[in-house]
Scaffold this active site. Sequence first.
Site: not given
Ligand code: PAF
Length: 285
Positions: A33-34, A36-37, A150, A184
Amino acid sequence: MQIVSSIAELRSIIQNWRQSKQTLAFVPTMGNLHSGHLELVNEARKRADKVVVSIFVNPTQFGPNEDFVTYPRTEQQDVVRLTSVAADLLFLPTTETMYPESSQTQISVAGLSTLHCGSHRPGHFDGVALVVCKLLNIVQPDCLLLGEKDFQQLAVIRQMVTDLNMPLEVIGIPTVREADGLAMSSRNVYLSAQERQVAPMLYQCLCLTRDAIKVSQAIGQNVLDEQAARLQQLGFAVDYFHLCRRDDLLPAGPLDKELILLAAVRLGKTRLIDNIYFDRALEDR
Ligand code: PAF
């Protein structure tokens, strides 16, 4: 923060929350996790009483020659980070929990999944759709938060949620960037020191292309070609550099206003994706 690995434990905690009428936001991740998360978790906290995060490196979304085995797994550090942003519950399932040997179902968002990254990573979005569908059925949140970095993944999931009548809101959160503009990503750790210097040029090229297209009378294919060539000169291998309509990610036409530039490149062994969206001022023409 409570941490659980079994679906039964997770459901029992969530059932208690539901009984006291608490709303639920869900942030699925693959860990490492960075900021962004953490931004997704912070946004989730604003939208619901409880925030559930999952960490699961999903094997079905990696191709046979991709980085499933080497994908960075940093569980202890992730727990510290999630605690610092006050996530309520972390779901850490095993592969056997998510994919028992008996499972047979597949999910495919047939159109969107074949475009852009889909044509370079066959089966990738089917794996994403399957795992997110399963996680949504397990958690049953009121809203799902995903990063806009994404962007195609976000579009695929939105389409799946609509098509399968899933009762939840899908919320895209703007990309968080390093000070030099690099989006990120958990995969940025693969970059060598020298590649890390070059990597922000991808975002710079996206910005330059946006600025040129915004004022252009034409569709901007020459601008796209020039910037893709520039990226190649800088040492990137360009998978694609596309100008699309923001709503369906199909190629943009001269009358389309809400646009997005989508790019995927490889720098050494690292694949980077990024995008930038903007409106073209058609009324000025
Ligand atoms: O973006 C991600 O980290 C992954 O593609 C997700 C949405 C957790 C599905 O595995």
